[in-house]
Design a protein around this motif. Structure first.
Motif, PDB file in Angstrom:
ATOM      1  N   CYS A   8      30.241 -18.788  -4.380  1.00  0.00           N
ATOM      2  CA  CYS A   8      31.538 -19.485  -4.411  1.00  0.00           C
ATOM      3  C   CYS A   8      32.060 -19.509  -2.987  1.00  0.00           C
ATOM      4  CB  CYS A   8      32.524 -18.775  -5.338  1.00  0.00           C
ATOM      5  SG  CYS A   8      34.167 -19.546  -5.332  1.00  0.00           S
ATOM      6  N   ILE A   9      32.227 -20.698  -2.448  1.00  0.00           N
ATOM      7  CA  ILE A   9      32.534 -20.858  -1.025  1.00  0.00           C
ATOM      8  C   ILE A   9      34.024 -21.053  -0.734  1.00  0.00           C
ATOM      9  CG2 ILE A   9      30.249 -21.790  -0.520  1.00  0.00           C
ATOM     10  CD1 ILE A   9      31.530 -24.592  -0.503  1.00  0.00           C
ATOM     11  N   LYS A  35      34.371  -8.145  -2.451  1.00  0.00           N
ATOM     12  CA  LYS A  35      34.455  -9.592  -2.347  1.00  0.00           C
ATOM     13  C   LYS A  35      34.456  -9.972  -0.864  1.00  0.00           C
ATOM     14  CE  LYS A  35      37.605 -13.450  -3.417  1.00  0.00           C
ATOM     15  NZ  LYS A  35      38.477 -13.633  -2.248  1.00  0.00           N
ATOM     16  N   GLU A  36      33.965 -11.160  -0.569  1.00  0.00           N
ATOM     17  CA  GLU A  36      33.979 -11.722   0.789  1.00  0.00           C
ATOM     18  C   GLU A  36      33.049 -10.954   1.730  1.00  0.00           C
ATOM     19  OE1 GLU A  36      37.773 -12.860   2.350  1.00  0.00           O
ATOM     20  OE2 GLU A  36      38.648 -13.187   0.359  1.00  0.00           O
ATOM     21  N   HIS A  62      20.380  -9.625 -14.823  1.00  0.00           N
ATOM     22  CA  HIS A  62      21.355 -10.462 -14.120  1.00  0.00           C
ATOM     23  C   HIS A  62      20.719 -11.821 -13.817  1.00  0.00           C
ATOM     24  CE1 HIS A  62      23.186  -6.439 -12.825  1.00  0.00           C
ATOM     25  NE2 HIS A  62      24.044  -7.003 -13.661  1.00  0.00           N
ATOM     26  N   ARG A  63      21.054 -12.807 -14.620  1.00  0.00           N
ATOM     27  CA  ARG A  63      20.482 -14.145 -14.437  1.00  0.00           C
ATOM     28  C   ARG A  63      21.146 -14.880 -13.274  1.00  0.00           C
ATOM     29  NH1 ARG A  63      20.888 -16.886 -20.172  1.00  0.00           N
ATOM     30  NH2 ARG A  63      19.731 -18.519 -19.083  1.00  0.00           N
ATOM     31  N   ALA A  64      22.390 -14.527 -12.998  1.00  0.00           N
ATOM     32  CA  ALA A  64      23.119 -15.122 -11.872  1.00  0.00           C
ATOM     33  C   ALA A  64      23.510 -14.011 -10.905  1.00  0.00           C
ATOM     34  CB  ALA A  64      24.354 -15.870 -12.366  1.00  0.00           C
ATOM     35  N   ILE A  65      23.111 -14.161  -9.669  1.00  0.00           N
ATOM     36  CA  ILE A  65      23.404 -13.177  -8.622  1.00  0.00           C
ATOM     37  C   ILE A  65      24.097 -13.930  -7.492  1.00  0.00           C
ATOM     38  CG2 ILE A  65      22.403 -11.578  -6.944  1.00  0.00           C
ATOM     39  CD1 ILE A  65      20.031 -11.272  -8.910  1.00  0.00           C
ATOM     40  N   GLY A  66      25.264 -13.461  -7.114  1.00  0.00           N
ATOM     41  CA  GLY A  66      25.968 -14.231  -6.091  1.00  0.00           C
ATOM     42  C   GLY A  66      27.081 -13.480  -5.409  1.00  0.00           C
ATOM     43  N   GLU A  67      27.858 -14.218  -4.661  1.00  0.00           N
ATOM     44  CA  GLU A  67      28.995 -13.650  -3.938  1.00  0.00           C
ATOM     45  C   GLU A  67      30.099 -14.689  -3.827  1.00  0.00           C
ATOM     46  OE1 GLU A  67      29.700 -13.657   0.021  1.00  0.00           O
ATOM     47  OE2 GLU A  67      27.744 -14.354   0.732  1.00  0.00           O
TER      48      GLU A  67
END
Length: 264
Positions: A8-9, A35-36, A62-67
Motif C-alpha cells: 500500500c503506497i 508500519k512504514e 500467509h497468502r498475502a505478504i506486504g507493507e
C-alpha cells in the motif's frame, strides 16, 4: 528470501494506518508490526537482504505478504525501485478528497512546519500540503510503471461510509479470505492526537503509552471531538480551494473511471 507481494503506497492522511491494523489481524495476511518501512525511498541502500528480514516471520499460511508506506506514492524513484525488485507485486493506493487530505496534513504539521499558521496560510506557505493532494498526477506515475491490473485505486470516501465493503474489496484484490472481519474495522486510527506529547514520548521510547490511551474511552472521546472539528474546518474551506484541485480531480476521473462530482 521472502519479499512482499503487495504494497500500500498511500496516500498520506488517507486511512493507511487503519488499513495496516486491519490487515495485521487477518490470518492470511502478513504485514510487519512496524508500519512504514520506507525501504524503497529511504533505506534502499541497505539492500534487498535487509528488506527481506522484515518479512522473515511470515509463514506458508500467509497468502498475502506486504507493507504499508504512504510516502511511496509521490516518489517516482521509489516506484521504479519497487518495479525492479518486486515487479509482480499488487499495489494499493487509497485516495482522498484533496481539500480534506490537505487539511488533515495541515493538522499533522500543526506543531512543526505549520506551527502558528492558519490553514489558509499553510496552503500558501507550505507547498507540500497541496502538492501531495494532487493524487491524479501520482496515479498517472503509478500506472506508467505498473500494469493497471496490478493496481487497486480506492476511495477514502468508501472507507468512511462503508468500511466493511471497502476492506472486502482490498481482500479480494489480494486474493485472501474476503469474509474476515477485523476487530478494528469500525474504529478510526488517528496518529496525530496529542502531537506534542506523542513526539516527546516517542523520543524517549514511551510512545506505547499514547497508543494505550488512544484505545481507551477517553481516547475515543478526544478522537471524536478532533475529527468533528476537522470536518467543520474542511467544510468551511472546501469551496475556497476546490478550484486548486479541479484539473487534478478531472485527471483522476479520466484515469480511474470514478465519478468524483462530490469532490468539486
Amino acid at each position: 528470501m521472502t519479499l512482499p507481494n503487495f504494497i500500500c503506497i498511500g496516500a498520506q492522511r488517507a486511512g493507511t494506518t487503519w488499513l495496516h491494523d486491519c490487515l495485521n489481524e487477518h490470518p492470511e495476511v502478513y504485514v510487519p508490526e512496524k508500519k512504514e518501512l520506507h525501504f524503497f525511498n529511504s533505506n534502499y541502500s541497505k539492500g534487498i537482504e535487509h528488506y527481506a528480514t522484515e518479512f522473515e516471520r511470515s509463514n506458508p499460511g500467509h497468502r498475502a505478504i506486504g507493507e504499508v508506506t504512504p510516502n511511496y506514492y509521490h516518489d517516482i524513484d521509489a516506484l521504479k525501485r519497487m518495479k525492479d525488485t518486486i515487479p509482480d507485486a499488487k499495489i494499493v493506493f487509497i485516495i482522498r478528497e484533496p481539500v480534506a487530505r490537505s487539511y488533515s496534513h495541515y493538522q499533522l504539521l500543526s506543531t512543526t512546519r505549520c506551527k502558528g499558521l492558519s490553514f489558509q496560510e499553510a496552503m500558501a506557505q507550505v507547498p507540500i500540503i497541496s502538492e501531495l493532494s494532487l493524487q491524479g498526477k501520482y496515479i498517472k506515475n503509478v500506472l506508467s510503471i505498473f500494469p493497471k491490473n496490478q493496481v487497486l485505486i480506492c476511495l477514502y470516501d468508501d472507507l468512511e461510509q462503508k468500511p466493511h465493503d471497502f476492506f472486502k474489496n482490498i481482500l479480494c484484490f489480494l486474493g485472501v479470505n474476503e469474509y474476515f472481519t477485523p476487530s478494528v474495522l469500525n474504529e478510526r486510527v488517528n496518529r496525530i492526537i496529542f502531537p506534542n506529547l506523542q513526539n516527546a514520548m516517542d523520543k524517549i521510547g514511551l510512545k506505547f503509552v499514547i497508543e494505550m490511551i488512544k484505545k481507551t474511552p477517553i481516547g475515543a472521546l478526544i478522537k471524536k471531538k478532533y475529527n468533528e472539528s476537522g470536518r467543520k474546518s474542511v467544510s468551511l474551506n472546501q469551496k475556497a480551494y476546490k478550484n486548486v484541485f479541479s484539473s487534478d480531480v478531472t485527471l483522476i476521473e479520466e484515469l480511474t473511471g470514478f465519478n468524483l462530482e462530490n469532490w468539486r
